[in-house]
Design a protein around this motif. Structure first.
Motif, PDB file in Angstrom:
ATOM      1  N   VAL A  68       0.861  -1.189   0.000  1.00  0.00           N
ATOM      2  CA  VAL A  68       0.000   0.000   0.000  1.00  0.00           C
ATOM      3  C   VAL A  68       0.896   1.237   0.000  1.00  0.00           C
ATOM      4  CG1 VAL A  68      -1.805   1.263   1.230  1.00  0.00           C
ATOM      5  CG2 VAL A  68      -1.795  -1.249   1.277  1.00  0.00           C
ATOM      6  N   GLU A  69       0.688   2.095  -0.994  1.00  0.00           N
ATOM      7  CA  GLU A  69       1.449   3.347  -1.097  1.00  0.00           C
ATOM      8  C   GLU A  69       0.490   4.504  -1.342  1.00  0.00           C
ATOM      9  OE1 GLU A  69       4.535   4.100  -0.654  1.00  0.00           O
ATOM     10  OE2 GLU A  69       5.726   2.266  -0.910  1.00  0.00           O
ATOM     11  N   SER A  70       0.911   5.697  -0.938  1.00  0.00           N
ATOM     12  CA  SER A  70       0.145   6.904  -1.212  1.00  0.00           C
ATOM     13  C   SER A  70       0.752   7.608  -2.417  1.00  0.00           C
ATOM     14  CB  SER A  70       0.155   7.829   0.006  1.00  0.00           C
ATOM     15  OG  SER A  70      -0.567   9.009  -0.262  1.00  0.00           O
ATOM     16  N   VAL A  71      -0.035   7.753  -3.469  1.00  0.00           N
ATOM     17  CA  VAL A  71       0.406   8.431  -4.694  1.00  0.00           C
ATOM     18  C   VAL A  71      -0.613   9.517  -5.018  1.00  0.00           C
ATOM     19  CG1 VAL A  71       0.868   8.194  -7.163  1.00  0.00           C
ATOM     20  CG2 VAL A  71       1.578   6.380  -5.590  1.00  0.00           C
ATOM     21  N   PRO A 105       5.869  -0.221 -14.594  1.00  0.00           N
ATOM     22  CA  PRO A 105       6.491   0.091 -13.303  1.00  0.00           C
ATOM     23  C   PRO A 105       6.517   1.585 -12.991  1.00  0.00           C
ATOM     24  CG  PRO A 105       7.755  -1.576 -14.446  1.00  0.00           C
ATOM     25  CD  PRO A 105       6.719  -1.102 -15.420  1.00  0.00           C
ATOM     26  N   VAL A 106       6.134   1.892 -11.768  1.00  0.00           N
ATOM     27  CA  VAL A 106       6.112   3.264 -11.265  1.00  0.00           C
ATOM     28  C   VAL A 106       7.148   3.420 -10.148  1.00  0.00           C
ATOM     29  CG1 VAL A 106       4.700   4.960 -10.017  1.00  0.00           C
ATOM     30  CG2 VAL A 106       3.693   3.632 -11.890  1.00  0.00           C
ATOM     31  N   PHE A 107       7.260   2.395  -9.308  1.00  0.00           N
ATOM     32  CA  PHE A 107       8.234   2.372  -8.222  1.00  0.00           C
ATOM     33  C   PHE A 107       9.395   1.448  -8.585  1.00  0.00           C
ATOM     34  CE2 PHE A 107       4.519   3.902  -6.002  1.00  0.00           C
ATOM     35  CZ  PHE A 107       5.023   4.708  -4.979  1.00  0.00           C
ATOM     36  N   GLU A 108      10.539   1.693  -7.974  1.00  0.00           N
ATOM     37  CA  GLU A 108      11.638   0.738  -8.053  1.00  0.00           C
ATOM     38  C   GLU A 108      11.225  -0.536  -7.315  1.00  0.00           C
ATOM     39  OE1 GLU A 108      14.110   1.277  -9.901  1.00  0.00           O
ATOM     40  OE2 GLU A 108      14.142   3.440 -10.149  1.00  0.00           O
ATOM     41  N   THR A 109      11.920  -1.631  -7.578  1.00  0.00           N
ATOM     42  CA  THR A 109      11.622  -2.876  -6.882  1.00  0.00           C
ATOM     43  C   THR A 109      12.291  -2.877  -5.497  1.00  0.00           C
ATOM     44  OG1 THR A 109      13.499  -3.963  -7.939  1.00  0.00           O
ATOM     45  CG2 THR A 109      11.353  -4.199  -9.008  1.00  0.00           C
ATOM     46  N   VAL A 110      11.789  -3.724  -4.606  1.00  0.00           N
ATOM     47  CA  VAL A 110      12.351  -3.827  -3.263  1.00  0.00           C
ATOM     48  C   VAL A 110      13.727  -4.488  -3.354  1.00  0.00           C
ATOM     49  CG1 VAL A 110      12.029  -4.763  -0.941  1.00  0.00           C
ATOM     50  CG2 VAL A 110      10.037  -4.018  -2.279  1.00  0.00           C
ATOM     51  N   ASP A 111      14.740  -3.854  -2.779  1.00  0.00           N
ATOM     52  CA  ASP A 111      16.089  -4.420  -2.864  1.00  0.00           C
ATOM     53  C   ASP A 111      16.325  -5.449  -1.757  1.00  0.00           C
ATOM     54  OD1 ASP A 111      16.640  -3.034  -0.497  1.00  0.00           O
ATOM     55  OD2 ASP A 111      17.712  -1.420  -1.507  1.00  0.00           O
ATOM     56  N   GLU A 164      11.354   8.306 -14.251  1.00  0.00           N
ATOM     57  CA  GLU A 164      10.443   8.603 -15.364  1.00  0.00           C
ATOM     58  C   GLU A 164       9.015   8.851 -14.901  1.00  0.00           C
ATOM     59  OE1 GLU A 164      11.311   4.064 -15.563  1.00  0.00           O
ATOM     60  OE2 GLU A 164      12.326   5.915 -14.986  1.00  0.00           O
ATOM     61  N   ALA A 165       8.629   8.199 -13.787  1.00  0.00           N
ATOM     62  CA  ALA A 165       7.289   8.412 -13.248  1.00  0.00           C
ATOM     63  C   ALA A 165       7.174   9.806 -12.647  1.00  0.00           C
ATOM     64  CB  ALA A 165       6.975   7.358 -12.190  1.00  0.00           C
ATOM     65  N   GLN A 166       8.257  10.269 -12.028  1.00  0.00           N
ATOM     66  CA  GLN A 166       8.247  11.623 -11.477  1.00  0.00           C
ATOM     67  C   GLN A 166       8.215  12.659 -12.589  1.00  0.00           C
ATOM     68  OE1 GLN A 166      11.128  12.382  -8.337  1.00  0.00           O
ATOM     69  NE2 GLN A 166      11.331  10.196  -7.942  1.00  0.00           N
ATOM     70  N   ALA A 167       8.899  12.364 -13.706  1.00  0.00           N
ATOM     71  CA  ALA A 167       8.986  13.338 -14.800  1.00  0.00           C
ATOM     72  C   ALA A 167       7.690  13.406 -15.609  1.00  0.00           C
ATOM     73  CB  ALA A 167      10.156  12.978 -15.711  1.00  0.00           C
ATOM     74  N   LEU A 178      -2.141   0.240  -4.710  1.00  0.00           N
ATOM     75  CA  LEU A 178      -1.429  -1.001  -4.446  1.00  0.00           C
ATOM     76  C   LEU A 178      -0.308  -1.171  -5.463  1.00  0.00           C
ATOM     77  CD1 LEU A 178      -4.506  -3.325  -3.791  1.00  0.00           C
ATOM     78  CD2 LEU A 178      -2.982  -2.305  -2.085  1.00  0.00           C
ATOM     79  N   VAL A 179       0.872  -1.550  -4.977  1.00  0.00           N
ATOM     80  CA  VAL A 179       2.065  -1.667  -5.818  1.00  0.00           C
ATOM     81  C   VAL A 179       2.498  -3.128  -5.875  1.00  0.00           C
ATOM     82  CG1 VAL A 179       4.433  -0.885  -6.177  1.00  0.00           C
ATOM     83  CG2 VAL A 179       2.776   0.636  -5.090  1.00  0.00           C
ATOM     84  N   GLY A 180       2.712  -3.647  -7.092  1.00  0.00           N
ATOM     85  CA  GLY A 180       3.121  -5.029  -7.285  1.00  0.00           C
ATOM     86  C   GLY A 180       4.619  -5.218  -7.160  1.00  0.00           C
ATOM     87  N   ALA A 181       5.051  -6.466  -7.320  1.00  0.00           N
ATOM     88  CA  ALA A 181       6.461  -6.837  -7.125  1.00  0.00           C
ATOM     89  C   ALA A 181       7.398  -6.108  -8.080  1.00  0.00           C
ATOM     90  CB  ALA A 181       6.623  -8.350  -7.287  1.00  0.00           C
ATOM     91  N   GLU A 182       6.940  -5.819  -9.290  1.00  0.00           N
ATOM     92  CA  GLU A 182       7.791  -5.140 -10.275  1.00  0.00           C
ATOM     93  C   GLU A 182       7.649  -3.629 -10.247  1.00  0.00           C
ATOM     94  OE1 GLU A 182      10.029  -6.860 -11.973  1.00  0.00           O
ATOM     95  OE2 GLU A 182       9.283  -8.602 -10.876  1.00  0.00           O
ATOM     96  N   GLY A 183       6.846  -3.109  -9.311  1.00  0.00           N
ATOM     97  CA  GLY A 183       6.717  -1.666  -9.170  1.00  0.00           C
ATOM     98  C   GLY A 183       5.533  -1.043  -9.876  1.00  0.00           C
ATOM     99  N   GLY A 184       4.714  -1.856 -10.566  1.00  0.00           N
ATOM    100  CA  GLY A 184       3.527  -1.324 -11.218  1.00  0.00           C
ATOM    101  C   GLY A 184       2.373  -1.159 -10.247  1.00  0.00           C
TER     102      GLY A 184
END
Length: 258
Positions: free
Chosen positions: A136-139, A166-172, A183-186, A145-151
């Motif tokens: 769960v993320e606030s955008v 993908p919108v977010f980076e993946t969990v490291d 790119e999502a920020q831009a 809801l954000v999936g494993a690949e950041g979408g």
């Protein structure tokens, strides 16, 4: 190399704990590919939401390293679940400090909230159904809801849960909370469904089709499972992480087959 909030044991902590009997294989239905919405629902015991309160490693010479994720304040949106859940997943910290990394096993961020689909089948590597653990993320002021690949979760389709690019980076490997991609920020983020709207869509879809999720989530893997029993063969094109040992995903391995 260690995960945030994880500690690697130098050996078995307690024989009773580490070597406890695993689930009897004969009584469990084997997992199969999630290639449609119906196959997703058919293998779902429950859909739960909870906060990651702990992430730690366990190690046994018999079964190898495992990462144990604790979800607290759990609420079941479909099916049933206790107030606290322990998700045991293959992979984690080895005694020499390296990490065993299993592809397609979701990584969790401590302190984050997740919506998770739990299997009603036997499993060898993770009780989470085919990486269906959505953070769960606030955008832009909306809970998504954000999936494993950041979408972002965008709805349901014939193939299952739909996600955006993908919108977010993946969990490291350290379990840090991922940032928005540059790119999502831009360009601005693609439209994802709000968390409550997606959960309502799930419930309404099942109701409209006269379906329900059934079966029980099992905390332990099948009897012959071992996080060390899968051939160490990196997927084609996969990036190499120093000190990490990659394994193949649950979806490619029948339960109990080394």
């Amino acid at each position: 190399m260690g995960l945030t909030g994880c500690s690697a044991a130098s050996g078995d902590d307690s024989p009773a704990r580490q070597e406890s009997p695993l689930a009897a294989e004969a009584s469990l239905r084997p997992p199969r590919a999630v290639d449609s919405l119906l196959s997703l629902f058919d293998q779902t015991a429950s859909v739960v939401e909870g906060e990651v309160t702990d992430v730690r490693s366990e190690y046994s010479p018999r079964t190898g390293p495992w990462t144990v994720v604790t979800l607290g304040n759990v609420r079941a949106h479909l099916g049933a679940a206790p107030r606290e859940l322990r998700l045991k997943q293959a992979g984690g910290v080895l005694p020499d400090g390296r990490q065993l990394v299993v592809s397609h096993v979701p990584r969790f961020v401590r302190g984050a909230r997740y919506v998770v689909f739990l299997r009603n089948t036997g499993w060898s590597l993770s009780p989470v159904l085919d990486e269906h653990a959505f953070r769960v993320e606030s955008v832009a002021g909306r809970e998504v809801l954000v999936g494993a690949e950041g979408g972002l979760v965008a709805g349901l389709g014939s193939a299952g849960v739909r996600q955006t690019a993908p919108v977010f980076e993946t969990v490291d490997l350290m379990g840090a909370r991922p940032a928005l991609r540059a790119e999502a920020q831009a360009r601005g983020t693609p439209e994802g469904m709000e968390r409550e709207a997606f959960l309502s869509l799930l419930q309404n879809h099942l109701r409209a089709r006269g379906l329900s999720v059934t079966g029980a989530f099992r905390e332990e893997p099948v009897t012959t499972a071992s996080s060390m029993s899968v051939p160490v063969t990196p997927a084609a094109g996969a990036s190499v992480v120093p000190g990490a040992v990659p394994l193949q995903p649950e979806r490619d391995i029948p339960p109990g087959q080394p």
